[in-house]
Scaffold this active site. Structure first.
Site, mmCIF file in Angstrom:
data_model
loop_
_atom_site.group_PDB
_atom_site.id
_atom_site.type_symbol
_atom_site.label_atom_id
_atom_site.label_comp_id
_atom_site.label_asym_id
_atom_site.label_seq_id
_atom_site.Cartn_x
_atom_site.Cartn_y
_atom_site.Cartn_z
ATOM 1 N N HIS A 265 -80.151 -27.342 -21.638
ATOM 2 C CA HIS A 265 -79.073 -28.221 -22.119
ATOM 3 C C HIS A 265 -78.044 -28.395 -21.001
ATOM 4 O O HIS A 265 -78.382 -28.826 -19.915
ATOM 5 C CB HIS A 265 -78.503 -27.612 -23.411
ATOM 6 C CG HIS A 265 -77.551 -28.456 -24.189
ATOM 7 N ND1 HIS A 265 -77.362 -29.792 -23.978
ATOM 8 C CD2 HIS A 265 -76.718 -28.127 -25.211
ATOM 9 C CE1 HIS A 265 -76.446 -30.244 -24.837
ATOM 10 N NE2 HIS A 265 -76.038 -29.262 -25.590
ATOM 11 N N HIS A 306 -85.916 -35.681 -21.659
ATOM 12 C CA HIS A 306 -84.861 -35.667 -22.668
ATOM 13 C C HIS A 306 -85.511 -35.762 -24.036
ATOM 14 O O HIS A 306 -86.515 -36.445 -24.214
ATOM 15 C CB HIS A 306 -83.911 -36.857 -22.472
ATOM 16 C CG HIS A 306 -82.597 -36.692 -23.167
ATOM 17 N ND1 HIS A 306 -82.430 -36.970 -24.494
ATOM 18 C CD2 HIS A 306 -81.404 -36.241 -22.721
ATOM 19 C CE1 HIS A 306 -81.165 -36.724 -24.837
ATOM 20 N NE2 HIS A 306 -80.532 -36.271 -23.786
ATOM 21 N N ASP A 363 -77.958 -34.963 -16.076
ATOM 22 C CA ASP A 363 -77.715 -33.828 -15.175
ATOM 23 C C ASP A 363 -78.320 -34.003 -13.793
ATOM 24 O O ASP A 363 -78.053 -33.188 -12.903
ATOM 25 C CB ASP A 363 -78.293 -32.556 -15.812
ATOM 26 C CG ASP A 363 -77.549 -32.225 -17.093
ATOM 27 O OD1 ASP A 363 -78.205 -32.113 -18.152
ATOM 28 O OD2 ASP A 363 -76.318 -32.139 -17.036
HETATM 29 C C1 SDX Z 1 -78.891 -32.415 -21.806
HETATM 30 O O1 SDX Z 1 -79.714 -33.603 -26.485
HETATM 31 C C2 SDX Z 1 -78.902 -34.134 -25.676
HETATM 32 O O2 SDX Z 1 -78.387 -35.208 -25.883
HETATM 33 C C3 SDX Z 1 -78.560 -33.289 -24.449
HETATM 34 C C4 SDX Z 1 -77.711 -33.942 -23.395
HETATM 35 C C5 SDX Z 1 -76.290 -34.144 -23.881
HETATM 36 O O3 SDX Z 1 -75.602 -34.993 -23.308
HETATM 37 O O4 SDX Z 1 -75.834 -33.357 -24.765
HETATM 38 O O5 SDX Z 1 -78.252 -35.182 -23.034
HETATM 39 C C6 SDX Z 1 -77.607 -33.056 -22.158
HETATM 40 O O6 SDX Z 1 -79.145 -31.331 -22.252
HETATM 41 C C7 SDX Z 1 -79.879 -33.169 -20.963
HETATM 42 C C8 SDX Z 1 -81.225 -32.389 -20.750
HETATM 43 C C9 SDX Z 1 -80.999 -31.380 -19.638
HETATM 44 N N1 SDX Z 1 -82.161 -30.497 -19.507
HETATM 45 C C10 SDX Z 1 -82.982 -30.569 -18.454
HETATM 46 O O7 SDX Z 1 -82.905 -31.423 -17.572
HETATM 47 C C11 SDX Z 1 -84.034 -29.453 -18.415
HETATM 48 C C12 SDX Z 1 -85.411 -30.054 -18.084
HETATM 49 N N2 SDX Z 1 -85.842 -30.845 -19.236
HETATM 50 C C13 SDX Z 1 -86.672 -30.203 -20.218
HETATM 51 O O8 SDX Z 1 -86.536 -28.850 -20.371
HETATM 52 C C14 SDX Z 1 -86.912 -31.044 -21.463
HETATM 53 O O9 SDX Z 1 -87.176 -32.303 -21.040
HETATM 54 C C15 SDX Z 1 -85.834 -31.077 -22.524
HETATM 55 C C16 SDX Z 1 -85.396 -29.726 -22.946
HETATM 56 C C17 SDX Z 1 -84.642 -31.833 -22.037
HETATM 57 C C18 SDX Z 1 -86.414 -31.813 -23.740
HETATM 58 O O10 SDX Z 1 -87.400 -30.999 -24.278
HETATM 59 P P1 SDX Z 1 -88.282 -31.481 -25.519
HETATM 60 O O11 SDX Z 1 -87.754 -32.727 -26.117
HETATM 61 O O12 SDX Z 1 -88.481 -30.312 -26.429
HETATM 62 O O13 SDX Z 1 -89.614 -31.905 -24.829
HETATM 63 P P2 SDX Z 1 -90.823 -30.938 -24.554
HETATM 64 O O14 SDX Z 1 -90.311 -29.675 -23.948
HETATM 65 O O15 SDX Z 1 -91.644 -30.858 -25.797
HETATM 66 O O16 SDX Z 1 -91.615 -31.760 -23.418
HETATM 67 C C19 SDX Z 1 -92.568 -32.746 -23.779
HETATM 68 C C20 SDX Z 1 -93.612 -32.660 -22.666
HETATM 69 C C21 SDX Z 1 -94.186 -31.252 -22.468
HETATM 70 O O17 SDX Z 1 -95.465 -31.391 -21.896
HETATM 71 P P3 SDX Z 1 -96.786 -31.337 -22.891
HETATM 72 O O18 SDX Z 1 -96.672 -30.056 -23.699
HETATM 73 O O19 SDX Z 1 -96.706 -32.590 -23.745
HETATM 74 O O20 SDX Z 1 -97.974 -31.338 -21.947
HETATM 75 O O21 SDX Z 1 -92.993 -33.001 -21.403
HETATM 76 C C22 SDX Z 1 -93.034 -31.875 -20.534
HETATM 77 C C23 SDX Z 1 -93.295 -30.656 -21.397
HETATM 78 O O22 SDX Z 1 -93.956 -29.652 -20.645
HETATM 79 N N3 SDX Z 1 -91.722 -31.816 -19.893
HETATM 80 C C24 SDX Z 1 -91.526 -31.539 -18.608
HETATM 81 C C25 SDX Z 1 -90.137 -31.653 -18.417
HETATM 82 N N4 SDX Z 1 -89.540 -31.990 -19.567
HETATM 83 C C26 SDX Z 1 -90.533 -32.083 -20.487
HETATM 84 N N5 SDX Z 1 -92.378 -31.207 -17.615
HETATM 85 C C27 SDX Z 1 -91.819 -30.988 -16.399
HETATM 86 N N6 SDX Z 1 -90.480 -31.080 -16.127
HETATM 87 C C28 SDX Z 1 -89.621 -31.417 -17.113
HETATM 88 N N7 SDX Z 1 -88.319 -31.506 -16.850
#
Ligand code: SDX
Length: 427
Positions: A265, A306, A363
């Site tokens: 997050h 996201h 971010d």
């Molecule tokens: C913020 O919610 C909000 O609005 C938050 C925010 C706000 O203003 O409040 O926007 C701020 O928190 C932005 C997000 C910051 N986080 C990151 O940048 C961390 C990296 N991102 C991930 O950890 C992830 O994308 C999340 C946590 C942001 C979202 O996770 P989800 O929705 O639970 O998605 P997921 O983990 O189920 O991913 C779906 C797929 C998976 O692969 P498969 O299982 O389908 O094969 O996408 C892949 C994940 O492995 N994946 C990534 C990835 N993000 C998702 N793979 C590599 N790198 C990534 N960053």
């Protein structure tokens, strides 16, 4: 009032009629409260498909990359408004007229000081404590100092608490930084703008006059504005859940700060900078992209992906534009920006990211601007928390101002059924 209906046919439970509601825009929602009397719960780990509340504050269309605050697009607010005006908009639902804007800005300016005893509170922390640990503690401690605005049933108390939090968060954030570097706290200066005052409290010292750099002042205001609110994200949902028990707003925001800290997050901005520094060279980008795609490797591309946006995060677009502007105006040639830009290009062409609709989020570029402003990496999430304060407060206020119930989710239980205790000598 429901304007559509849904029918759920469940083996052993028959057909259940459920009302469906439509918002002004966005997906319809199925009201599943009728399931409980039928002995059923919904199941939605991570709340991917759950609308936890009704709200009028912020709307996100993740497929189109749209973000509206009270109907106004984020890029228009970022380019034409300012942070305090956006705070007013989030809190009151309309843009202020000239008189309202001046009154609100003056009110905030006159609440920026902290109770003097709070400055002693910092001494309980190690100097090398993570800034988010200190901010979480100090914000929670505000409820031990401001007893005259804790009656959440009193509209005036709620408004005073909102002003105090918006006004004092930059002061606390700057104190957190000063404490970590062993420099004296700098008092707020009422003649400065919100962002200018924050920069002064962060970087001025008692030894010499401090001139606010207008480029950095504008960038800081823009960063706060881009973080101001974002619908029902994890930290805002935490604030709502804490508020639903009747906890005071200072305690609720401390809970929100704790939730924001995580690298998935708000902690992602700090993690992005650490990632870019770990990559270190454009030649190593492919290696890290491969790691991000490797299921056996916990590494993720921080700042990418996201839960809601399956298109560009509109804030990331404005942040990139700001990044180019600020570094250009400052004449800063940061190799990390080149690595970030190249990483973005590679990821956006890679099928793994394209198929999963993973785009840069808020971010991805923010840390490069914060670094150019002179803010250390471990302070990035403190900046995010400071910017997000009006959003947290607006959602808390929206919930408390209307009918609400304590949030209490249920579960799918897969543990033991009832069994009798086994005395120690029989185990
Ligand atoms: C913020 O919610 C909000 O609005 C938050 C925010 C706000 O203003 O409040 O926007 C701020 O928190 C932005 C997000 C910051 N986080 C990151 O940048 C961390 C990296 N991102 C991930 O950890 C992830 O994308 C999340 C946590 C942001 C979202 O996770 P989800 O929705 O639970 O998605 P997921 O983990 O189920 O991913 C779906 C797929 C998976 O692969 P498969 O299982 O389908 O094969 O996408 C892949 C994940 O492995 N994946 C990534 C990835 N993000 C998702 N793979 C590599 N790198 C990534 N960053």
């Amino acid at each position: 009032m429901a304007d559509k209906k849904a029918q759920l046919i469940v083996e052993g439970h028959g057909t259940i009629d459920l009302p469906v509601y439509s918002g002004t825009v966005g997906p319809d929602v199925v009201d599943v409260r009728g399931l409980t009397p039928e002995g059923l719960f919904t199941y939605d780990p991570g709340f991917v498909s759950t609308a936890a509340c009704e709200s009028k504050i912020t709307y996100i269309d993740g497929d189109k990359g749209i973000l509206l605050h009270r109907g106004y697009p984020i890029d228009q607010l970022a380019n034409q408004s300012d942070y305090l005006e956006t705070c007013f908009l989030l809190l009151y639902g309309e843009l202020p007229d000239k008189k309202e804007k001046e009154k609100f800005s003056n009110t905030i300016r006159n609440h920026t000081m902290l109770h003097e005893q709070l400055s002693h509170f910092f001494n309980g922390f190690r100097r090398d404590a993570h800034p988010m640990a200190v901010m979480c503690g100090v914000v929670g401690a505000l409820s031990a100092f401001y007893h005259d605005s804790l009656d959440i049933g009193n509209e005036r108390h709620r408004e005073v608490a909102a002003y105090r939090l918006i006004a004092k968060m930059p002061t606390i954030a700057a104190m957190v930084y000063k404490y970590s570097i062993g420099q004296p706290f700098m008092a707020p200066r009422n003649e400065l703008s919100y962002a200018g005052n924050f920069l002064q409290m962060m970087f001025a010292t008692p030894c010499e006059e401090y001139q606010v750099n207008p480029i950095l002042e504008k960038a800081m205001d823009r960063i706060f504005l881009l973080h101001a609110d974002h619908e029902q994200n994890a930290s805002t949902s935490t604030v709502r859940l804490a508020g639903s028990s009747g906890a005071n707003p200072f305690a609720c925001l401390a809970a929100g700060i704790a939730a924001l800290w995580g690298p998935a997050h708000g902690g992602a901005n700090e993690a992005v900078l650490n990632m870019l520094e770990e990559i270190g060279d454009e030649d190593k980008i492919d290696e890290f992209v491969a790691r991000a795609k490797d299921k056996d490797d916990p590494f993720r591309l921080m700042g990418f992906g996201h839960r809601v946006y399956k298109n560009f995060d509109p804030r990331a677009k404005v942040m990139k534009q700001t990044c180019d502007e600020v570094l250009g105006e400052l004449g800063v040639d940061d190799p990390l920006l080149r690595i970030a830009t190249r990483l973005e290009q590679i990821a956006l062409e890679d099928p793994y990211f394209v198929e999963r609709k993973l785009y840069p989020n808020v971010d991805f570029y923010s840390g490069i601007i914060l670094k150019a402003i002179g803010i250390p990496t471990e302070m990035f999430t403190v900046i995010f928390a400071t910017g997000r304060t009006p959003g947290w407060i607006a959602h808390w206020h929206e919930m408390i101002s209307g009918p609400y119930r304590i949030g209490r989710p249920r579960q799918l239980y897969t543990g033991h059924t009832q069994r009798d205790y086994v005395p120690l000598d029989k185990r």
